[in-house]
Design an enzyme around this catalytic site. Structure first.
Site, PDB file in Angstrom:
ATOM      1  N   ASN A 226       0.826  -1.205   0.000  1.00 29.85           N
ATOM      2  CA  ASN A 226       0.000   0.000   0.000  1.00 29.85           C
ATOM      3  C   ASN A 226       0.862   1.256   0.000  1.00 29.85           C
ATOM      4  O   ASN A 226       2.004   1.246   0.450  1.00 29.85           O
ATOM      5  CB  ASN A 226      -0.948   0.024   1.204  1.00 29.85           C
ATOM      6  CG  ASN A 226      -0.219   0.135   2.539  1.00 29.85           C
ATOM      7  OD1 ASN A 226       0.045  -0.874   3.194  1.00 29.85           O
ATOM      8  ND2 ASN A 226       0.098   1.348   2.966  1.00 29.85           N
ATOM      9  N   ALA A 227       0.293   2.328  -0.515  1.00 35.56           N
ATOM     10  CA  ALA A 227       0.876   3.648  -0.346  1.00 35.56           C
ATOM     11  C   ALA A 227       0.299   4.257   0.924  1.00 35.56           C
ATOM     12  O   ALA A 227      -0.825   3.943   1.315  1.00 35.56           O
ATOM     13  CB  ALA A 227       0.547   4.536  -1.543  1.00 35.56           C
ATOM     14  N   THR A 228       1.068   5.109   1.585  1.00 34.85           N
ATOM     15  CA  THR A 228       0.604   5.784   2.796  1.00 34.85           C
ATOM     16  C   THR A 228       0.557   7.282   2.557  1.00 34.85           C
ATOM     17  O   THR A 228       1.539   7.875   2.106  1.00 34.85           O
ATOM     18  CB  THR A 228       1.517   5.469   3.987  1.00 34.85           C
ATOM     19  OG1 THR A 228       1.510   4.055   4.229  1.00 34.85           O
ATOM     20  CG2 THR A 228       1.029   6.183   5.237  1.00 34.85           C
TER      21      THR A 228
ATOM     22  N   LYS B 193      -3.590   8.470   6.801  1.00 27.95           N
ATOM     23  CA  LYS B 193      -3.393   8.714   8.221  1.00 27.95           C
ATOM     24  C   LYS B 193      -4.462   9.673   8.736  1.00 27.95           C
ATOM     25  O   LYS B 193      -4.707  10.726   8.144  1.00 27.95           O
ATOM     26  CB  LYS B 193      -2.009   9.312   8.470  1.00 27.95           C
ATOM     27  CG  LYS B 193      -0.865   8.331   8.291  1.00 27.95           C
ATOM     28  CD  LYS B 193      -0.807   7.343   9.442  1.00 27.95           C
ATOM     29  CE  LYS B 193       0.456   6.499   9.391  1.00 27.95           C
ATOM     30  NZ  LYS B 193       0.555   5.582  10.551  1.00 27.95           N
TER      31      LYS B 193
ATOM     32  N   ASP C 172      -5.864   4.938   9.106  1.00 29.75           N
ATOM     33  CA  ASP C 172      -5.058   4.552  10.264  1.00 29.75           C
ATOM     34  C   ASP C 172      -5.110   5.669  11.297  1.00 29.75           C
ATOM     35  O   ASP C 172      -4.568   6.754  11.090  1.00 29.75           O
ATOM     36  CB  ASP C 172      -3.616   4.286   9.830  1.00 29.75           C
ATOM     37  CG  ASP C 172      -2.731   3.823  10.985  1.00 29.75           C
ATOM     38  OD1 ASP C 172      -3.259   3.626  12.094  1.00 29.75           O
ATOM     39  OD2 ASP C 172      -1.527   3.640  10.756  1.00 29.75           O
TER      40      ASP C 172
ATOM     41  N   ASN D 155      -4.029   5.406  14.524  1.00 28.14           N
ATOM     42  CA  ASN D 155      -2.932   5.347  15.504  1.00 28.14           C
ATOM     43  C   ASN D 155      -3.418   5.568  16.941  1.00 28.14           C
ATOM     44  O   ASN D 155      -2.816   6.311  17.719  1.00 28.14           O
ATOM     45  CB  ASN D 155      -1.834   6.349  15.165  1.00 28.14           C
ATOM     46  CG  ASN D 155      -1.025   5.946  13.948  1.00 28.14           C
ATOM     47  OD1 ASN D 155      -0.969   6.672  12.969  1.00 28.14           O
ATOM     48  ND2 ASN D 155      -0.401   4.769  13.986  1.00 28.14           N
TER      49      ASN D 155
ATOM     50  N   ASP E   7      -2.929  -2.803  15.545  1.00 24.18           N
ATOM     51  CA  ASP E   7      -1.497  -2.686  15.279  1.00 24.18           C
ATOM     52  C   ASP E   7      -0.772  -2.474  16.600  1.00 24.18           C
ATOM     53  O   ASP E   7      -0.163  -3.397  17.158  1.00 24.18           O
ATOM     54  CB  ASP E   7      -1.270  -1.529  14.308  1.00 24.18           C
ATOM     55  CG  ASP E   7       0.181  -1.375  13.887  1.00 24.18           C
ATOM     56  OD1 ASP E   7       0.998  -2.226  14.254  1.00 24.18           O
ATOM     57  OD2 ASP E   7       0.503  -0.402  13.176  1.00 24.18           O
TER      58      ASP E   7
ATOM     59  N   LYS F 239       4.247  -6.159  12.784  1.00 23.49           N
ATOM     60  CA  LYS F 239       5.568  -5.563  12.623  1.00 23.49           C
ATOM     61  C   LYS F 239       6.599  -6.529  13.213  1.00 23.49           C
ATOM     62  O   LYS F 239       6.693  -6.657  14.437  1.00 23.49           O
ATOM     63  CB  LYS F 239       5.637  -4.223  13.342  1.00 23.49           C
ATOM     64  CG  LYS F 239       4.815  -3.109  12.700  1.00 23.49           C
ATOM     65  CD  LYS F 239       4.928  -1.835  13.512  1.00 23.49           C
ATOM     66  CE  LYS F 239       4.406  -0.625  12.743  1.00 23.49           C
ATOM     67  NZ  LYS F 239       2.958  -0.712  12.469  1.00 23.49           N
TER      68      LYS F 239
END
Length: 334
Positions: free
Chosen positions: A113-115, A142, A171, A173, A220, A243
């Site tokens: 994926n691109a972020t 994001k 995302d 976070n 995550d 991760k």
């Protein structure tokens, strides 16, 4: 042998533990293998604790089990030790790491994926369009740094700007409250495939409750506090984002991926903005998982310098998988 390194980032990175401008870590060279430990505040042990664990592990070699045991509370250090072991073993077997981990099927590339970072609506849309024009068919946006209503507007604008075949992810976070997350998931139904880490990492029950919406829920940061088995038992996720550096190694990350898949939960592989050794190992991990969804592995350009040439370039939304024995081709081993 332990070799410290420091690599500047192309731009500063904001984390829960503060802003960082470089990635500091260690290469672990054994007689036949190469590993990388690149600790990240908020995700792994500290730089000092990583060094101490690696020194204890290095002193224990060639007893691999004793070396791994020396890194019990240091996931980044354990990543380096386990990767050096896997690298050496796959070289002995004359297999690329992904085939050593999985089966004999050849995999030339895996989707990534691109972020798109936090920015204005117009800039977010422009960045997403550029990613799609470059061949990415999965874009992660994001969110969480501004009002949730503004983030919903940004993501909806991206959805309107790119064709329906492009998968969108968001995302957060861990930035949202329960009310904010419920609002966002209501508004983003049919817009994104999933929202990553909408709630604080400890809140398994809250993530489980969010799955009542028509949007997938991914965890995550949660995996730094809870095991994949705990997440599955709580029915807290549709997707786990793995991760390897934070989980303590490619071997542990692959075990977590297989455990999740067996329970019907998808597994996505990503990095902690690692150097070329660990980043390429993560590519091999993704390649060892047939049918893996788009992964967060297109991170080389986040570094302003690296330890050596990149043997896994990204083109048209896919990252190449090295086919030489071990993790890295011999001519690019730093």
């Amino acid at each position: 042998m332990i070799e410290p390194f420091s690599l500047p980032l192309a731009s500063p990175l904001d984390t829960a533990a503060g802003t960082i401008t470089e990635r500091e870590g260690f290469l672990l060279r054994t007689r036949d293998g190469l590993g990388e430990a690149t600790p990240l505040p908020g995700w792994t042990e500290s730089h000092e604790d990583c060094r101490n664990a690696l020194e204890a592990a290095d002193a224990a070699l060639p007893d691999w089990q004793a070396a791994l045991d020396a890194c019990t509370d240091a996931p980044a250090a354990r990543h380096a030790v386990s990767l050096a072991h896997l690298d050496a073993a796959s070289r002995v077997e004359r297999q690329p790491l992904y085939r050593f981990l999985g089966d004999d099927a050849r995999v030339d590339d895996v989707p990534v994926n691109a972020t798109v970072g936090d920015s204005s609506v117009d800039d977010t849309v422009e960045s997403a369009r550029e990613a799609v024009d470059a061949g990415f068919d999965c874009v992660k946006v994001k969110v969480g740094a501004r009002d949730v209503e503004d983030d919903v507007e940004r993501v909806r604008a991206v959805r309107d700007a790119v064709h329906d075949d492009v998968e969108l992810r968001a995302d957060a976070n861990a930035a949202w409250s329960a009310d904010e997350a419920n609002y966002a998931l209501d508004e983003l139904a049919g817009v994104v495939s999933y929202v990553e880490q909408p709630l604080p990492k400890s809140d398994l029950d809250g993530h489980a409750a969010l799955r009542e919406h028509d949007v997938g829920v991914a965890v995550d940061e949660t995996l730094t506090e809870h095991s994949v088995r705990d997440v599955l038992a709580a029915e807290a996720a549709d997707v786990v984002v793995l991760k390897p550096m934070a989980l303590g190694g490619v071997d542990r990350a692959r075990e977590a991926a297989l455990t999740a898949r067996e329970a019907g939960v998808a597994a996505v592989v990503t990095t902690t903005i690692d150097a070329v050794v660990a980043r390429t190992a993560a590519v091999h991990l993704a390649a060892s998982l047939p049918g893996v969804p788009a992964c967060g592995l297109a991170t080389a350009d986040l570094l302003d310098a690296d330890l050596g040439p990149d043997p896994a370039p990204v083109e048209s939304g896919r990252i190449s998988v090295p086919q030489e024995p071990g993790t890295l081709p011999g001519e690019v081993r730093p």
